[in-house]
Design a protein around this motif. Structure first.
Motif, short mmCIF file in Angstrom:
data_model
loop_
_atom_site.label_atom_id
_atom_site.label_comp_id
_atom_site.label_asym_id
_atom_site.label_seq_id
_atom_site.Cartn_x
_atom_site.Cartn_y
_atom_site.Cartn_z
N THR A 76 -13.21 16.60 28.34
CA THR A 76 -13.92 15.42 27.50
C THR A 76 -14.63 16.05 25.98
OG1 THR A 76 -16.12 16.68 28.40
CG2 THR A 76 -15.90 13.84 29.74
N LYS A 80 -19.00 19.06 29.56
CA LYS A 80 -18.71 18.31 30.76
C LYS A 80 -19.25 19.30 32.15
CE LYS A 80 -18.38 15.49 34.43
NZ LYS A 80 -19.28 14.38 34.30
N ARG A 92 -21.21 8.70 39.62
CA ARG A 92 -19.57 8.48 38.69
C ARG A 92 -18.70 9.07 39.92
NH1 ARG A 92 -16.10 10.51 35.24
NH2 ARG A 92 -14.60 9.10 34.45
N ALA A 127 -9.79 13.69 29.45
CA ALA A 127 -10.38 12.11 29.94
C ALA A 127 -10.19 11.83 28.46
CB ALA A 127 -12.12 12.70 30.22
N ASP A 128 -9.30 10.97 28.36
CA ASP A 128 -9.45 9.56 27.39
C ASP A 128 -9.58 8.32 27.77
OD1 ASP A 128 -8.99 8.36 24.71
OD2 ASP A 128 -7.43 8.04 24.89
N GLY A 129 -10.01 8.00 29.01
CA GLY A 129 -9.76 6.24 29.91
C GLY A 129 -9.06 6.23 30.69
N GLY A 130 -9.59 5.43 32.03
CA GLY A 130 -8.60 5.49 32.56
C GLY A 130 -8.48 6.46 33.68
N THR A 131 -9.17 7.33 33.91
CA THR A 131 -8.73 8.90 34.58
C THR A 131 -8.77 8.32 35.75
OG1 THR A 131 -11.69 9.32 34.65
CG2 THR A 131 -9.58 10.20 32.86
N ARG A 132 -9.48 7.28 36.83
CA ARG A 132 -9.81 6.66 38.06
C ARG A 132 -8.75 6.48 38.14
NH1 ARG A 132 -15.01 3.78 38.14
NH2 ARG A 132 -15.84 4.88 36.35
N TYR A 183 -9.87 5.73 25.61
CA TYR A 183 -11.18 5.67 25.44
C TYR A 183 -11.83 4.89 24.30
CZ TYR A 183 -15.86 7.87 25.27
OH TYR A 183 -16.94 7.80 24.75
N ASP A 186 -11.97 1.26 25.30
CA ASP A 186 -12.58 1.42 27.11
C ASP A 186 -14.23 1.13 26.75
OD1 ASP A 186 -12.81 2.10 29.97
OD2 ASP A 186 -14.76 2.89 29.35
#
Ligand code: UDP
Length: 249
Positions: A76, A80, A92, A127-132, A183, A186
């Motif tokens: 991130t 983190k 989360r 991580a730049d959005g949509g990690t799941r 991200y 998002d």
């Protein structure tokens, strides 16, 4: 009014550049690094010859499939802290790992994993959005590769997967429905949804919400159509990666 433009100039129905590279963690039975633009997740699957205690106690036959998810400290923009240093897992993380496990179990015949647990670990490298959604898409490939290896090694008689599974995000950004949000999108989106679907086109999960906003039924249909389009492309990328991964073994 200025014409609509996405921060990275993509068309509304464009995925980011997606790649799934197998064989990234050789000690795992199956592994990949999945990339959706700048989002990168390592997915590794390992087959263990035991089932969870609750299954043993309740005398439930077959096997189990479960997932764990974490973001590496440097994935991130702001570091983190590791859960092990904080001494607790955030909500989360729990929500995401349960989603990944549920998605994969929806296409798994657990009776074909007798006495075994398939562990799927998803670790976010960037991580730049949509990690799941990237995790689910990569996890299926890693899991399939682990299964192929177990069948080759005679650890397993047959493939427990009944279908493939992938996921993608969609949302409304600056009043426009768009596919696969990064991200920046998002964090500015008024509607954000994650769609999990099988390769044969059946929904497993649709998680959609308005963020200080509402959306119409028509917008929901547009979002689902965008997701389906993206998921078709993801299925082909998954199949390609499975073929490549099998040749590595
Ligand atoms: N994010 C972050 N730190 C966090 C949680 C999220 O930087 O602790 C960022 C990250 O880029 C992530 C994005 O926010 O991809 C969106 O997070 P969300 O919870 O919506 O999950 P995701 O879209 O990754 O599935």
């Amino acid at each position: 009014m200025l014409p609509f433009e996405r921060p990275d100039r993509r068309k509304p129905d464009d995925l980011r550049i997606v790649s799934i590279e197998p064989g990234i963690a050789p000690n795992a039975s199956g592994s990949v690094i999945v990339r959706f633009g700048h989002t990168q997740v390592i997915c590794a699957a390992t087959l263990e010859n035991k089932v969870p205690g609750w299954m043993q106690k309740q005398g439930i036959g077959g096997g189990w499939l479960t997932a764990e998810y974490s973001m590496l400290p440097y994935s991130t923009h702001e570091r983190k802290q590791r859960d092990s240093s904080r001494g607790k897992v955030d909500g989360r993380t729990i929500e995401i790992q349960r989603l990944i496990g549920r998605a994969l179990r929806a296409v798994t015949d657990l009776s074909k994993l007798p006495g075994q647990t398939l562990w799927v670990d998803c670790d976010v490298l960037q991580a730049d959005g949509g990690t799941r959604t990237a995790s689910i898409t990569g996890a299926y490939v890693a899991a399939r590769l682990a299964i192929e290896k177990a069948i080759q090694n005679k650890q397993l008689a047959e493939n427990p997967f009944t279908d493939s599974i992938a996921a993608v995000s969609v949302g409304v950004y600056e009043d426009q429905e768009v596919l696969d949000l990064n991200y920046e999108e998002d964090s500015g989106a008024s509607v954000d949804a994650n769609v999990v679907m099988t390769g044969s086109g059946r929904f497993v999960e649709v998680q959609g919400s308005g963020e200080e906003a509402t959306f119409s039924e028509e917008q929901l249909h547009t979002l689902l159509d965008l997701a389906k389009r993206g998921l078709g492309e993801l299925k082909a990328i998954q199949e390609n990666a499975i073929g490549k991964g099998k040749n590595l073994a």
